[in-house]
Write a protein that holds these residues in place. Sequence first.
Motif, PDB file in Angstrom:
ATOM      1  N   MET A  42      -6.254  -7.492  -5.837  1.00 58.20           N
ATOM      2  CA  MET A  42      -5.518  -6.517  -6.637  1.00 58.20           C
ATOM      3  C   MET A  42      -5.967  -5.086  -6.355  1.00 58.20           C
ATOM      4  O   MET A  42      -5.140  -4.174  -6.261  1.00 58.20           O
ATOM      5  CB  MET A  42      -5.671  -6.848  -8.123  1.00 58.20           C
ATOM      6  N   THR A  43      -7.263  -4.868  -6.217  1.00 56.76           N
ATOM      7  CA  THR A  43      -7.746  -3.507  -5.953  1.00 56.76           C
ATOM      8  C   THR A  43      -7.373  -3.039  -4.550  1.00 56.76           C
ATOM      9  O   THR A  43      -7.196  -1.845  -4.323  1.00 56.76           O
ATOM     10  CB  THR A  43      -9.267  -3.409  -6.160  1.00 56.76           C
ATOM     11  N   GLN A  44      -7.241  -3.979  -3.622  1.00 53.97           N
ATOM     12  CA  GLN A  44      -6.762  -3.603  -2.293  1.00 53.97           C
ATOM     13  C   GLN A  44      -5.323  -3.112  -2.349  1.00 53.97           C
ATOM     14  O   GLN A  44      -4.935  -2.213  -1.596  1.00 53.97           O
ATOM     15  CB  GLN A  44      -6.878  -4.790  -1.333  1.00 53.97           C
ATOM     16  N   LEU A  45      -4.542  -3.667  -3.250  1.00 46.29           N
ATOM     17  CA  LEU A  45      -3.144  -3.263  -3.401  1.00 46.29           C
ATOM     18  C   LEU A  45      -2.977  -1.990  -4.226  1.00 46.29           C
ATOM     19  O   LEU A  45      -2.194  -1.098  -3.867  1.00 46.29           O
ATOM     20  CB  LEU A  45      -2.350  -4.378  -4.079  1.00 46.29           C
ATOM     21  N   TYR A  47       6.884  -1.032  -8.787  1.00 44.13           N
ATOM     22  CA  TYR A  47       6.642   0.228  -9.498  1.00 44.13           C
ATOM     23  C   TYR A  47       5.929  -0.037 -10.823  1.00 44.13           C
ATOM     24  O   TYR A  47       4.911   0.598 -11.139  1.00 44.13           O
ATOM     25  CB  TYR A  47       7.965   0.950  -9.737  1.00 44.13           C
ATOM     26  N   PHE A  48       6.472  -0.967 -11.612  1.00 49.80           N
ATOM     27  CA  PHE A  48       5.859  -1.248 -12.914  1.00 49.80           C
ATOM     28  C   PHE A  48       4.508  -1.945 -12.759  1.00 49.80           C
ATOM     29  O   PHE A  48       3.591  -1.704 -13.556  1.00 49.80           O
ATOM     30  CB  PHE A  48       6.799  -2.076 -13.779  1.00 49.80           C
ATOM     31  N   SER A  49       4.360  -2.775 -11.748  1.00 49.73           N
ATOM     32  CA  SER A  49       3.060  -3.418 -11.510  1.00 49.73           C
ATOM     33  C   SER A  49       1.977  -2.381 -11.265  1.00 49.73           C
ATOM     34  O   SER A  49       0.870  -2.464 -11.816  1.00 49.73           O
ATOM     35  CB  SER A  49       3.147  -4.372 -10.313  1.00 49.73           C
ATOM     36  N   ARG A  50       2.281  -1.381 -10.450  1.00 44.98           N
ATOM     37  CA  ARG A  50       1.300  -0.314 -10.173  1.00 44.98           C
ATOM     38  C   ARG A  50       0.955   0.453 -11.446  1.00 44.98           C
ATOM     39  O   ARG A  50      -0.214   0.746 -11.714  1.00 44.98           O
ATOM     40  CB  ARG A  50       1.846   0.634  -9.113  1.00 44.98           C
ATOM     41  N   ARG A  51       1.974   0.784 -12.224  1.00 40.18           N
ATOM     42  CA  ARG A  51       1.732   1.533 -13.467  1.00 40.18           C
ATOM     43  C   ARG A  51       0.889   0.735 -14.451  1.00 40.18           C
ATOM     44  O   ARG A  51      -0.043   1.247 -15.064  1.00 40.18           O
ATOM     45  CB  ARG A  51       3.061   1.912 -14.118  1.00 40.18           C
ATOM     46  N   ILE A  52       1.242  -0.538 -14.607  1.00 43.98           N
ATOM     47  CA  ILE A  52       0.509  -1.399 -15.545  1.00 43.98           C
ATOM     48  C   ILE A  52      -0.953  -1.513 -15.125  1.00 43.98           C
ATOM     49  O   ILE A  52      -1.866  -1.412 -15.949  1.00 43.98           O
ATOM     50  CB  ILE A  52       1.172  -2.794 -15.626  1.00 43.98           C
ATOM     51  N   PHE A  53      -1.177  -1.727 -13.842  1.00 41.81           N
ATOM     52  CA  PHE A  53      -2.540  -1.847 -13.336  1.00 41.81           C
ATOM     53  C   PHE A  53      -3.321  -0.552 -13.557  1.00 41.81           C
ATOM     54  O   PHE A  53      -4.462  -0.569 -14.050  1.00 41.81           O
ATOM     55  CB  PHE A  53      -2.513  -2.200 -11.845  1.00 41.81           C
ATOM     56  N   ARG A  54      -2.746   0.570 -13.195  1.00 40.86           N
ATOM     57  CA  ARG A  54      -3.477   1.836 -13.251  1.00 40.86           C
ATOM     58  C   ARG A  54      -3.739   2.313 -14.670  1.00 40.86           C
ATOM     59  O   ARG A  54      -4.707   3.025 -14.925  1.00 40.86           O
ATOM     60  CB  ARG A  54      -2.712   2.895 -12.446  1.00 40.86           C
ATOM     61  N   GLN A  55      -2.875   1.901 -15.616  1.00 42.31           N
ATOM     62  CA  GLN A  55      -3.063   2.320 -17.002  1.00 42.31           C
ATOM     63  C   GLN A  55      -3.995   1.397 -17.789  1.00 42.31           C
ATOM     64  O   GLN A  55      -4.439   1.754 -18.876  1.00 42.31           O
ATOM     65  CB  GLN A  55      -1.703   2.382 -17.710  1.00 42.31           C
TER      66      GLN A  55
END
Length: 394
Positions: free
Chosen positions: A179-182, A156-164
């Motif tokens: 990373m962009t595939q994920l 959850y936090f990995s997705r948020r960190i990446f997207r922000q």
Amino acid sequence: MRKILFLASWYPSRVDPFNGDFIERHANCISLSNQVYVIYVVKDPFLKNGKWEIDKKVAPNLITYTGYYSPHKSGYLEKFYSNLQYRKLHKKIFKLMRDEYGIPGVVHLNVMMKAGIFALWLKKKYKLPYLLTEHWTGFSTERKDNYEHKSFLYKYFSRRIFRQCDWLLPVTEDLAKKMTQLFGQKKFTAIPNVVDTELFYIDPNKNRGKFKFIHVSSLGYHKNIWGILHAIEKLSGQRNDFELHLIGPASKEIIDWATMRGLLNKCIFFTGMIPLEKVAENMRKSDSLLMFSRYENLPCVILEALCCGLPVISTNVGGITEVINDDNGILIPSENEDELLKAMEFMITNMHQFNPEKIALDAKNKYNYHKVGQQFNEIYSQVIAENKTKKNFV
């Protein structure tokens, strides 16, 4: 001069002086033309009773804060307590830095978890943009404890960190793709690891004796050290005009294996853990770097070897294929010991086909401190300018 806050999930400290040393080298190269503030927080098992310690080091254009916190006396609450202390200590150090030096212009996050959680907080509270340089090999499916095996909260936090994050700065294009595939598409620029070319350079006057392979690593599963040793044993049965020098923490099992086969200090030599200066000295005396990793992003040791003019034998994993080609090395399939053996035989016999001076010059021009620092500076300028524009419209 730009003020850059360097948030690091890994960084050298008294707990582990080698952890994230490649991130420290990025900080050093960026400090050549920016004021850099590093914040790194780590649990120290030798601290007791809920104590904190903050170690501040000051160098030209580089101020490093390392925060240490103690483990919880109750193992049951350890994970909750550790996360709480980690967050609190980040905030305390940031306040100390802010009060003395002011607010930075941009945050440079190094490895998303778990320092990225603090980067999210800084963006929400202070509207500070952050860039993300990623090094973690856990996006490779070949790694046993890869991203897919992490907890729900970690993901959850990995997705948020990446997207922000405002700009993704992976060390290879291969890592950006994974990373962009994920996580989805993101503006990115691949910026490699950096080499101290004052240490790693070609020695045209090195002594010519037996052909010397060198390997530098943790000597563990990741680097497939046993695959290297098995291939070396086979090669030693065919010829005796070579040596393998292994730099890293060799286990008793590995040393016993080499001893029982009569290879120790005959064609296999162990140095143990040595300072970077000694690594460079050993590399300048060698002829070829030998890597047989199961997964990688972009190992610093490969770039350092190239700067010393060494052709590289490596598996074609991760971002290594973006660096190694027919002019500076040999790529082989992962896990294929027969191909490794063939590559070593070819390298010993056909070393004259490689041009060490050209290999060293090409690598120096790509991976020196000024070149890599310039690439970061271009991104910093764009992100800071974009952030100012956004604030003007708020």
